[in-house]
Design a protein around this motif. Structure first.
Motif, PDB file in Angstrom:
ATOM      1  N   GLY A   9       0.823  -1.204   0.000  1.00  0.00           N
ATOM      2  CA  GLY A   9       0.000   0.000   0.000  1.00  0.00           C
ATOM      3  C   GLY A   9       0.858   1.255   0.000  1.00  0.00           C
ATOM      4  O   GLY A   9       1.919   1.291  -0.630  1.00  0.00           O
ATOM      5  N   GLN A  10       0.404   2.261   0.757  1.00  0.00           N
ATOM      6  CA  GLN A  10       1.142   3.523   0.765  1.00  0.00           C
ATOM      7  C   GLN A  10       2.561   3.347   1.280  1.00  0.00           C
ATOM      8  O   GLN A  10       3.466   4.085   0.913  1.00  0.00           O
ATOM      9  CB  GLN A  10       0.411   4.534   1.648  1.00  0.00           C
ATOM     10  CG  GLN A  10      -0.873   5.032   1.025  1.00  0.00           C
ATOM     11  CD  GLN A  10      -1.694   5.862   1.992  1.00  0.00           C
ATOM     12  OE1 GLN A  10      -1.294   6.094   3.125  1.00  0.00           O
ATOM     13  NE2 GLN A  10      -2.843   6.306   1.525  1.00  0.00           N
ATOM     14  N   ALA A  11       2.742   2.336   2.124  1.00  0.00           N
ATOM     15  CA  ALA A  11       4.067   2.125   2.696  1.00  0.00           C
ATOM     16  C   ALA A  11       5.088   1.726   1.642  1.00  0.00           C
ATOM     17  O   ALA A  11       6.295   1.765   1.883  1.00  0.00           O
ATOM     18  CB  ALA A  11       3.986   1.053   3.789  1.00  0.00           C
ATOM     19  N   ALA A  12       4.604   1.321   0.440  1.00  0.00           N
ATOM     20  CA  ALA A  12       5.537   0.879  -0.602  1.00  0.00           C
ATOM     21  C   ALA A  12       6.443   2.015  -1.048  1.00  0.00           C
ATOM     22  O   ALA A  12       7.618   1.794  -1.371  1.00  0.00           O
ATOM     23  CB  ALA A  12       4.750   0.340  -1.802  1.00  0.00           C
ATOM     24  N   THR A  13       5.912   3.216  -1.076  1.00  0.00           N
ATOM     25  CA  THR A  13       6.683   4.357  -1.562  1.00  0.00           C
ATOM     26  C   THR A  13       7.980   4.497  -0.769  1.00  0.00           C
ATOM     27  O   THR A  13       7.960   4.486   0.462  1.00  0.00           O
ATOM     28  CB  THR A  13       5.857   5.649  -1.425  1.00  0.00           C
ATOM     29  OG1 THR A  13       4.611   5.436  -2.054  1.00  0.00           O
ATOM     30  CG2 THR A  13       6.584   6.818  -2.064  1.00  0.00           C
ATOM     31  N   GLY A  14       9.079   4.601  -1.487  1.00  0.00           N
ATOM     32  CA  GLY A  14      10.360   4.772  -0.822  1.00  0.00           C
ATOM     33  C   GLY A  14      11.093   3.469  -0.584  1.00  0.00           C
ATOM     34  O   GLY A  14      12.272   3.466  -0.251  1.00  0.00           O
ATOM     35  N   TYR A  55      -4.553  -7.499   7.940  1.00  0.00           N
ATOM     36  CA  TYR A  55      -3.356  -7.874   7.167  1.00  0.00           C
ATOM     37  C   TYR A  55      -3.407  -7.348   5.749  1.00  0.00           C
ATOM     38  O   TYR A  55      -2.487  -7.560   4.968  1.00  0.00           O
ATOM     39  CB  TYR A  55      -3.183  -9.391   7.164  1.00  0.00           C
ATOM     40  CG  TYR A  55      -2.963  -9.939   8.547  1.00  0.00           C
ATOM     41  CD1 TYR A  55      -1.819  -9.583   9.255  1.00  0.00           C
ATOM     42  CD2 TYR A  55      -3.887 -10.763   9.146  1.00  0.00           C
ATOM     43  CE1 TYR A  55      -1.618 -10.059  10.537  1.00  0.00           C
ATOM     44  CE2 TYR A  55      -3.686 -11.241  10.423  1.00  0.00           C
ATOM     45  CZ  TYR A  55      -2.550 -10.881  11.113  1.00  0.00           C
ATOM     46  OH  TYR A  55      -2.340 -11.343  12.377  1.00  0.00           O
ATOM     47  N   ARG A  56      -4.527  -6.752   5.402  1.00  0.00           N
ATOM     48  CA  ARG A  56      -4.749  -6.168   4.087  1.00  0.00           C
ATOM     49  C   ARG A  56      -4.594  -7.191   2.981  1.00  0.00           C
ATOM     50  O   ARG A  56      -4.198  -6.888   1.861  1.00  0.00           O
ATOM     51  CB  ARG A  56      -3.818  -4.972   3.869  1.00  0.00           C
ATOM     52  CG  ARG A  56      -4.052  -3.872   4.908  1.00  0.00           C
ATOM     53  CD  ARG A  56      -3.944  -2.472   4.372  1.00  0.00           C
ATOM     54  NE  ARG A  56      -3.785  -2.416   2.942  1.00  0.00           N
ATOM     55  CZ  ARG A  56      -2.607  -2.355   2.339  1.00  0.00           C
ATOM     56  NH1 ARG A  56      -1.496  -2.314   3.017  1.00  0.00           N
ATOM     57  NH2 ARG A  56      -2.560  -2.310   1.041  1.00  0.00           N
ATOM     58  N   GLN A  57      -4.866  -8.434   3.269  1.00  0.00           N
ATOM     59  CA  GLN A  57      -4.902  -9.410   2.187  1.00  0.00           C
ATOM     60  C   GLN A  57      -5.725 -10.618   2.591  1.00  0.00           C
ATOM     61  O   GLN A  57      -5.989 -10.847   3.767  1.00  0.00           O
ATOM     62  CB  GLN A  57      -3.493  -9.839   1.780  1.00  0.00           C
ATOM     63  CG  GLN A  57      -2.657 -10.378   2.906  1.00  0.00           C
ATOM     64  CD  GLN A  57      -1.340 -10.930   2.393  1.00  0.00           C
ATOM     65  OE1 GLN A  57      -1.005 -12.051   2.696  1.00  0.00           O
ATOM     66  NE2 GLN A  57      -0.607 -10.163   1.610  1.00  0.00           N
ATOM     67  N   ALA A  58      -6.134 -11.357   1.577  1.00  0.00           N
ATOM     68  CA  ALA A  58      -6.867 -12.598   1.823  1.00  0.00           C
ATOM     69  C   ALA A  58      -6.473 -13.586   0.746  1.00  0.00           C
ATOM     70  O   ALA A  58      -6.322 -13.222  -0.422  1.00  0.00           O
ATOM     71  CB  ALA A  58      -8.370 -12.344   1.767  1.00  0.00           C
ATOM     72  N   VAL A  59      -6.268 -14.820   1.146  1.00  0.00           N
ATOM     73  CA  VAL A  59      -5.956 -15.855   0.177  1.00  0.00           C
ATOM     74  C   VAL A  59      -6.851 -17.038   0.502  1.00  0.00           C
ATOM     75  O   VAL A  59      -7.203 -17.265   1.669  1.00  0.00           O
ATOM     76  CB  VAL A  59      -4.442 -16.187   0.206  1.00  0.00           C
ATOM     77  CG1 VAL A  59      -4.008 -16.736   1.540  1.00  0.00           C
ATOM     78  CG2 VAL A  59      -4.080 -17.165  -0.916  1.00  0.00           C
ATOM     79  N   PHE A  60      -7.264 -17.734  -0.556  1.00  0.00           N
ATOM     80  CA  PHE A  60      -8.331 -18.727  -0.392  1.00  0.00           C
ATOM     81  C   PHE A  60      -8.034 -19.801   0.647  1.00  0.00           C
ATOM     82  O   PHE A  60      -8.931 -20.306   1.285  1.00  0.00           O
ATOM     83  CB  PHE A  60      -8.630 -19.379  -1.753  1.00  0.00           C
ATOM     84  CG  PHE A  60      -7.557 -20.339  -2.230  1.00  0.00           C
ATOM     85  CD1 PHE A  60      -7.714 -21.699  -2.043  1.00  0.00           C
ATOM     86  CD2 PHE A  60      -6.399 -19.878  -2.842  1.00  0.00           C
ATOM     87  CE1 PHE A  60      -6.737 -22.588  -2.476  1.00  0.00           C
ATOM     88  CE2 PHE A  60      -5.428 -20.758  -3.269  1.00  0.00           C
ATOM     89  CZ  PHE A  60      -5.590 -22.113  -3.083  1.00  0.00           C
ATOM     90  N   ASP A  61      -6.745 -20.149   0.811  1.00  0.00           N
ATOM     91  CA  ASP A  61      -6.463 -21.292   1.682  1.00  0.00           C
ATOM     92  C   ASP A  61      -6.025 -20.886   3.090  1.00  0.00           C
ATOM     93  O   ASP A  61      -5.486 -21.696   3.827  1.00  0.00           O
ATOM     94  CB  ASP A  61      -5.421 -22.214   1.040  1.00  0.00           C
ATOM     95  CG  ASP A  61      -4.077 -21.534   0.862  1.00  0.00           C
ATOM     96  OD1 ASP A  61      -3.966 -20.327   1.171  1.00  0.00           O
ATOM     97  OD2 ASP A  61      -3.129 -22.196   0.405  1.00  0.00           O
ATOM     98  N   MET A  62      -6.292 -19.637   3.462  1.00  0.00           N
ATOM     99  CA  MET A  62      -5.841 -19.256   4.803  1.00  0.00           C
ATOM    100  C   MET A  62      -6.817 -19.710   5.887  1.00  0.00           C
ATOM    101  O   MET A  62      -6.526 -19.610   7.072  1.00  0.00           O
ATOM    102  CB  MET A  62      -5.613 -17.751   4.898  1.00  0.00           C
ATOM    103  CG  MET A  62      -6.853 -16.901   4.816  1.00  0.00           C
ATOM    104  SD  MET A  62      -6.396 -15.141   4.828  1.00  0.00           S
ATOM    105  CE  MET A  62      -7.987 -14.378   4.985  1.00  0.00           C
TER     106      MET A  62
END
Lengths: 309, 376, 301, 265
Positions: free
Chosen positions: B261-266, C220-227
């Motif tokens: 996300g935004q943290a990627a910058t830099g 965690y800002r993500q999701a995966v089918f097998d979690m």
């Protein structure tokens, strides 16, 4: 009389498979049948613990993995020829089976199931974390030799097929003998009614540990052949989901039923190899099939035929 | 009874199958790649690139007059699946195998391809892949050692970091790279204040990052894969850790910026140049073709290094007018300055790729890369 | 000390998510004596549904509005609750009187079906959640960084658990749930419609699970089918730690597990973290199989 | 060695608690070799619990149980079975899915010498033993008039026959002390009479018997000695005639309306 014919029929099929597959099938099929033989052996070993002795073991891939890694480590680190590692793998796996089960066999039903899942997870973590610097981490161990017999390397897929098929034959024989021995009967007594069995003098703890050790030892032998077939091992082959698959094979096929367990192994391990192109649908279909089969045939597809003597 | 049925079915199907595999006038390229699983993005990129190249060849009349056919096998990035794929592809009589992405799966497959006399080209960067003496193996990306040397120099000489934390996962690639960077930093006179590991794919790295924070580093170097790298970076920011983040080559994937996300910058990534930063004509053409066929750009440079692996093999077949793997390999071992998508390339006698220069590039707010080192 | 409190804060967040999911396991086990292996996947289904609602109503890159977020939670809860009831009706109810292993395998099948269904519908790849679904500001208190997302997750989880606790303990229907857990046959004789109770448990558990799943995706800002299975397994361990079948136990177990996980990861080993959790599980099973708060229902042998 | 002065089995102030409940309290009981002893009392009195204590299913919280003078309390059930103390269950516990013969084979577990390995390898000696085992099982079945149904599934037989099969299984284990938990429950009158004969026949072979029974017809006709317990305590003891006329016993039976079913385990 009936018993005799079914044993002979099984033997005949086994011999036919042994002779005909290398003659008529192409390499891909020979490979698939070799692969089947290995998983059939592991499934039968799972059945010893789950279907015969009635213990909910959902971590059986551990023992398969211990056998496979024993062979891989002995071969790559110490140069022990593959076939020589087979008895060692059997003994090491059986020992682990006994050691790990000793504290937990007193747990009943679901509690045992959860504890064995725990063992599987810990085992997987140990492999991934390269415990003792010998398991090779997530990538595992590769560069393992082909098995050799009398100084002659079995390179061809046909040779490996025969080797695996021979192990399957031996295990089928052992299972047949188990049925007709005190050990097999005691497993059934424990499964049906542990209290009644112990009041007749059965040392339940001893036999339960023995069931785990026996199942683990057989799985260990399959592990050796797995390593020699793929010439590599990695943690991914021994995860909890593999144990779930083995567990499902026994229940879906039919507990303590040799044809049932073999059919289960075909469904879960051969079919996906054949339909690789449809790989992404396979577990979806399996999941559905598991529910449907359980609802329609809670005893499994080919339940143990009551052979009352 | 079922056993008999299976046998009959087996024999019947296998007879049918061998007939198609043996069809005359075709040459089969195998793709072994993580098409599903954690690194699916990379695997699908490799498969797409190979299919694109095959289509281009067939449009021009094939390879030495033979139609190019592509068969794929999904190794999920796992070693055992890699070995299974190797069996499967060998049994389908492939001529060469392109891939795979992870060093573990590539390494497990190596001996099986070698025995079956099949050419293999992979981007796996673990050192040992070229150390077994497999004559038909060609690495199409630079190895860990070269990257680590560059990284050590960048961290110590380029950025003058005083307190460096090194994180890896346990895969042979990541651990190897992390160890090599650790060593290179020390060789340059730098100070590694923390060396630790994560479990790839476990999502929650806050525990280890909290420990890292207590060491007060000015940079965190991560030698693992993008899917974990992006999360590490994002959780680093959540914990208010002010250290810079430098990732190894496997962090170069479009997904990294999406995950962080935004943290990627830099964030800085060390690798050979990213696809869109390649100055070569071959690169521009290939990217245009890729985009017109799939409507997107390749996920990372490794799509292109694998494409280069295949292009080099094709070039060798055309030059030797032969499908003899040994002849092709001999040619490749002497190949120099072949105009690759990823720059002029060749292979040494171990199958190690020649000719690739590392860069450190910084992720910009729009997700593009800006080269920050070397500065000239 | 800062580090210790930081690990506590990290652990509390994960722990409250575990607790939300653990409630579903414990309620179903309490009544049916069945480990609902599909429960973790139901939670993950919640995460994917929520993500779909958010991305389809919000432009790429933009932060979703409050209403969209609330709608995402509502839709996720509804869909997952319906999925839970369907699961009960099709995969579990027909096996009510079969051998328990049949039900276990049916549950495993349901888990496989859901997990791979999610993969087929969405993607085999990891999907990324946009930023800013919940406000994300860092507050530094005495050196400990608390993120507003964490605070919200913990607070909402506590409120939901409190609501469930009150519902089960203070309402008539809640009493029926508890009675069915103690003795189904007796409950039936007392005029309780046990099937209705079971269906309600398959609404409540998955609904809370969906919220837990969506929290995982947001956190965690993500999701995966097998979690599903790893979160499911952890939540299940939480249920056992608290004493399976015991609702306050599951809440306590979740929090304790989260804290334990975080401290083990920080102070023992980040890579052995999960293995240590499982070792703890086995130890608890051996020493105190009824969990910390004890099992309300005797195991039927 | 084992003269008549040492009792075969002796319970010495044995007691057990379940949670807060005192199920058996300060129970003293002494059983002589060759006797048939009846243990009676109203429902919920703790009779089956006493059996579970003797056979090691429960461990006593206090007191000692001695077998031929040697303490056996606290040993696991199989170790107690090895001393040839064997039992039947109030709720018949036959192995389901197995034939009558296979069930009786279970009783011969301790008579079997084959190792697990010889069984797996099916060595000739093991096969000979298996044959011999079946032969001796058939003999036992013949004695109890069960030979004709040896190959039927045990748990699908009529109740009365299942009782006999369980008895046969127990006898196959060569008991010195046979513990029968309500052997007449569910039997019709003629089966009951048959049971009396069987029990006396067993005694005549030198086996000591303890039984819990509600059927007074059985109790009064076969026992030499009766012990009455209520609320876990012994309230009376003596010969059948003494017990029949003991006011305390009559009181206990009339006064208790408690139909708390005892579970075997």
């Amino acid at each position: 009389m009936k018993k005799l014919t079914s044993t002979w029929a099984g033997l005949l099929l086994w011999v036919l498979g042994l002779l005909l597959v290398p003659l008529f099938a192409d390499n891909n099929w020979i490979f698939i049948m070799s692969y089947f033989a290995i998983y059939a052996v592991v499934s039968l070993s799972q059945d010893v613990v789950l279907g015969r002795a009635g213990m909910y073991d959902m971590g059986h891939a551990v023992y398969f993995g211990i056998g496979a890694y024993t062979t891989a480590i002995l071969n790559t680190q110490y140069g022990v020829p593959i076939l020589w590692t087979l008895p060692i793998a059997v003994v090491v796996s059986a020992l682990f089976g006994a050691l790990l089960s000793a504290p937990i066999v007193k747990l009943r039903g679901d509690y045992l199931l959860v504890a064995t899942i725990g063992f599987n997870e810990i085992f997987h973590m140990a492999l991934v974390n390269d415990v003792g610097g010998i398991t090779g981490g997530p990538d595992g161990i590769y560069g393992i030799e082909a098995p050799s017999l009398f100084g002659h390397q079995i390179m061809s897929q046909g040779g490996i097929f025969v080797l695996n098929w021979i192990l399957l034959g031996i295990v089928l024989l052992l299972m047949n003998n188990l049925e007709n021995s005190r050990l097999g009967r005691v497993f059934r007594y424990l499964k049906e009614d542990e209290l009644a069995a112990t009041t007749l003098g059965v040392n339940a703890r001893y036999y339960k540990i023995l069931a785990f050790a026996l199942g683990a030892g057989i799985a260990g032998a399959a592990g050796t052949l797995f390593t020699s077939l793929l010439q590599s091992v990695s943690p991914g082959a021994f995860v909890f989901t593999e144990s779930v698959t083995l567990f499902a094979i026994v229940i879906v096929g039919g507990q303590a039923s040799i044809p049932g367990v073999l059919l289960g192994a075909v469904l879960m391990f051969v079919v996906p190899q054949v339909f690789r192109d449809l790989a992404e649908y396979r577990y979806f279909v399996f999941g559905l099939a598991m529910i449907v089969i359980m609802v329609l045939r809670p005893q499994g597809i080919l339940p143990r035929r009551r052979r009352l003597e | 009874m079922f056993k008999l049925k299976t046998l009959v079915a087996a024999t019947a199907i296998s007879l049918g199958m061998s007939a198609t595999a043996m069809a005359a006038g075709t040459v089969t390229f195998g793709v072994q790649a993580p098409i599903t699983g954690q690194y699916a993005n990379e695997g699908q990129g490799i498969e797409k690139a190979v299919k694109l190249l095959a289509k281009q060849l067939n449009d021009k009349g094939g390879l030495l007059g033979k139609t190019v056919k592509v068969v794929s096998c999904d190794d999920e990035g796992k070693a055992t699946q890699g070995a299974l794929c190797a069996r499967n592809l060998s049994n389908q009589n492939v001529f060469a195998v392109i891939g795979t992405y992870t060093s573990g799966a590539a390494g497990a497959a190596q001996p099986i391809y070698a025995r079956a006399n099949i050419l293999q080209t992979s981007d796996g960067t673990a050192e040992q892949l070229t150390q077994h003496g497999y004559k038909l193996f060609f690495r199409n990306a630079p190895p860990n050692s070269a990257e680590a040397k560059f990284t050590g120099e960048y961290l110590v000489k380029g950025k003058h970091y005083k307190r460096i934390a090194v994180l890896s996962d346990h895969s042979s690639f990541s651990k190897g790279l992390g160890d090599a960077v650790d060593e290179a930093v020390k060789k340059e006179g730098g100070n590694v204040v923390f060396r630790g590991y994560i479990n790839a794919g476990s999502q929650d790295y806050r525990s280890v990052l909290t420990t890292v924070k207590s060491k007060n580093p000015d940079v965190i170097y991560f030698s693992g894969y993008y899917s974990d790298g992006g999360l590490l970076r994002s959780q680093e920011k959540d914990l208010d850790i002010n250290a810079d983040f430098v990732g190894g080559d496997a962090n170069q994937n479009v997904k990294f910026a999406q995950i962080a996300g935004q943290a990627a910058t830099g964030t800085v990534i060390v690798n050979v140049p990213a696809p869109e930063n390649l100055p070569y004509k071959e690169a521009k053409d290939f990217l245009a073709d890729y985009k017109s066929m799939y409507g997107e750009l390749p996920p990372s440079i490794f799509t292109l290094t694998n494409a280069d692996g295949m292009r080099a093999i094709v070039k060798a077949v055309e030059a030797t007018k032969s499908f003899d793997p040994n002849k092709v390999a001999d040619y490749l071992h002497n190949l120099r300055n072949f105009p690759g998508i990823t720059g002029p390339m060749g292979f040494d006698k171990h199958g190690e790729r020649l000719g690739s220069a590392f860069q450190a590039f910084e992720i910009q707010p729009d997700g593009s890369y800006k080269t920050v080192y070397p500065t000239h | 000390m800062e580090i210790f409190f930081q690990q506590l804060a990290n652990g509390l967040t994960v722990g409250s998510i575990y607790a939300l999911i653990a409630l579903g396991y414990t309620m179903v086990y309490g009544i049916l004596k069945l480990i609902n292996f599909a429960h973790g996947d139901l939670a993950v289904l919640g995460a994917f549904i929520g993500l779909t609602v958010i991305t389809s109503l919000t432009g790429a890159g933009a932060a979703p509005s409050h209403w969209v977020v609330i709608l995402a939670f509502v839709v996720a809860v509804l869909v997952v609750a319906i999925a839970g009831v369907l699961l009960e009706l099709t995969a579990y109810r027909p096996l009510r009187h079969a051998h328990r292993l049949s039900a276990v395998v049916s549950a495993l099948g349901a888990s496989m079906l859901l997990e791979n269904g999610i993969m087929l519908i969405w993607s085999p790849q990891t999907l990324t959640f946009p930023e800013g679904i919940l406000p994300s500001t860092n507050y530094v208190i005495g050196g400990v960084v608390l993120n507003s997302t964490q605070i919200l997750i913990v607070a909402i989880s506590f409120l939901l658990m409190l609501a469930l606790y009150l519902y089960v303990n203070k309402t008539r229907f809640g009493t029926a749930i508890r009675a069915s857990a103690i003795d189904q046959d007796a409950a039936r004789l007392m005029g309780i419609n046990v099937n209705r109770v079971i269906v309600s448990v398959f609404i409540l558990g998955p609904a809370l699970g969906a919220i837990g799943g969506l929290f995982i995706g947001i956190y965690y800002r993500q999701a995966v089918f097998d979690m599903g299975w790893i979160y499911g397994l952890n939540a299940f361990i939480a249920a056992i730690i608290g004493g399976i079948g015991n609702i306050p136990g599951a809440m306590l177990g979740g929090l304790l597990l989260g804290l334990f996980n975080s401290l083990a990861g920080g102070y023992i080993s980040s890579t052995w973290q999960e293995a240590i959790t499982f070792a703890l599980l086995i130890l608890i099973l051996l020493v105190r199989p009824t969990g910390i708060l004890g099992e309300r229902v005797a195991e039927k042998v | 060695m084992n003269d008549n002065s040492t009792p075969l089995l002796q319970l010495d102030s044995v007691g057990i608690n379940f949670g807060g409940l005192r199920a058996v309290d300060d129970l003293n009981l002494s059983i002589k070799k060759g006797d048939v002893v009846g243990l009676i009392g109203p429902n919920g009195a703790g009779k089956t619990t006493v059996f579970n204590l003797i056979t090691g299913v429960y461990k006593p919280t206090d007191g000692v149980i001695r077998w031929k003078g040697e303490p056996i309390s606290g040993l696991p059930p199989y170790r107690i079975a090895q001393r040839r103390i064997l039992r039947t269950f109030q709720t018949i516990r036959l192995f389901s899915g197995m034939s009558v013969l296979e069930n009786v084979l279970a009783g011969q577990h301790m008579e079997t010498h084959q190792t697990w390995l010889s069984g797996l390898l099916s060595l000739p000696k093991q096969r000979r033993e298996e044959k011999a085992l079946r032969k001796s099982c058939m003999e036992i079945l013949e004695q109890l008039d069960l030979a004709s149904i040896a190959h039927e599934e045990a748990t699908s037989l009529p109740y009365g026959i299942q009782r006999r099969v369980e008895m046969a299984r127990t006898l196959a284990a060569k008991p010195e002390l046979l513990i029968l938990d309500e052997p007449a429950a569910g039997l019709n009158d003629s089966e009951s009479v048959e049971l009396n004969k069987t029990i006396l026949g067993i005694r005549d072979q030198g086996v000591t018997v303890i039984l819990v029974e509600h059927d007074m017809n059985v109790v009064m006709n076969v026992t030499d000695h009766i012990c009455v317990i209520n609320f876990g305590r012994k309230i009376a003891e003596g010969g059948p005639e003494d017990i029949r006329n003991n006011p305390q016993v009559i009181e206990a039976y009339l006064g208790s309306d408690d139909d708390d079913d005892e579970e075997a385990a």
